[in-house]
Write an enzyme that holds these catalytic residues in place. Structure first.
Site: not given
Ligand SMILES: [Zn+2]
Length: 270
Positions: A2-3, A151
């Site tokens: 499940p997201e 980054r």
């Protein structure tokens, strides 16, 4: 697994049945899930009225005056509202029995879900350090741009970092990067402010769309019409390695980024 859209769909599905109701009994069929179920669930939760049902990242919180039940669906969990006297099936691990005669019942074959307790006025340690909700005002391209400077990690890994923004899972990260035309391996620090603005918009659009459709993998949830989501047929890149890009016809590429399967179009995404 499940997201965020499935968890939000679950929240919207259970809230009308649970909010304002008193939890009369807590029925635990085992003492642990991913972690031991704390004593307060048995001692403090019964007799409490549920004031609200909140989602934070992929956690659900049932708030009461005594504290909050903190639930996660794990890899394979689902919550259903059903008649409390319905006999349990395999892997039905707990019931929260409501004063309406219904029960909120949790099923989870793999037991990576959890049922924990958050004291009033505190934030559970699992919820500390989380970034903003992707559907909230606090999430936008400016934040992504600021946090990504310097980054070198791939932008997809950056987008899935829970301290940057919560709940952008693997499927949705792949799809949003495609929609924004950004290559998932590109260094997060090299994406322009304008492209992050587009990416934030696409993240929001794709998650909202999935929520309205009931999520990608949801099968077992008390949707009003019982229908699973249809989003899977609408995926542009995820799970489509070797198939033609729906925009340009180039075969979709796949690879592993940050230990997660990733899909992209080498022509549409730069
Ligand atoms: Zn393409």
């Amino acid at each position: 697994m499940p997201e965020l859209p499935e968890v939000e769909t679950t929240r919207r599905g259970i809230a009308p049945h649970v909010q304002g109701r008193v939890i009369e009994r807590v029925l635990l069929r085992r003492g642990d899930l991913r972690w031991p179920i704390p004593r307060a669930i048995r001692t403090a939760l019964p007799g409490q009225q549920v004031e609200s049902v909140e989602r934070r990242a992929k956690y659900l919180l049932l708030h009461t005056r005594a504290g909050s039940a903190l639930m996660h669906l794990g890899m394979s969990g689902s919550l259903r509202v059903l008649d409390a006297d319905m006999p349990p099936r395999a892997h039905d691990h707990y019931d929260l029995v409501l004063d309406s005669g219904k029960a909120l019942r949790f099923n989870d074959p793999r037991r990576f879900g959890c049922l924990l307790w958050q004291k009033p006025g505190e934030v559970h340690e699992l919820l500390r350090g989380l970034g903003p909700e992707p559907l909230s005002q606090d999430f936008d391209g400016a934040r992504l741009w600021e946090r990504s400077r310097g980054r070198s990690a791939p932008v997809k890994t950056f987008l899935m970092d829970q301290s940057i923004v919560v709940g952008v899972g693997n499927i949705y990260a792949s799809e949003a990067l495609f929609a924004a035309g950004i290559h998932p391996k590109r260094a997060a620090g090299s994406v322009s402010r304008a492209r992050y603005s587009k990416l934030a918009d696409e993240v929001r659009r794709i998650l909202l769309h999935a929520i309205t459709r009931g999520g990608t993998t949801l099968r077992d949830f008390i949707a009003p019409d019982g229908a699973p989501g249809y989003f899977e047929q609408e995926l542009f890149v995820y799970g489509r390695a070797g198939e033609p890009c729906k925009a340009c016809g180039t075969p979709i590429r796949s690879g592993v980024i940050g230990q997660r399967a990733t899909y992209w179009c080498a022509r549409c995404q730069r």
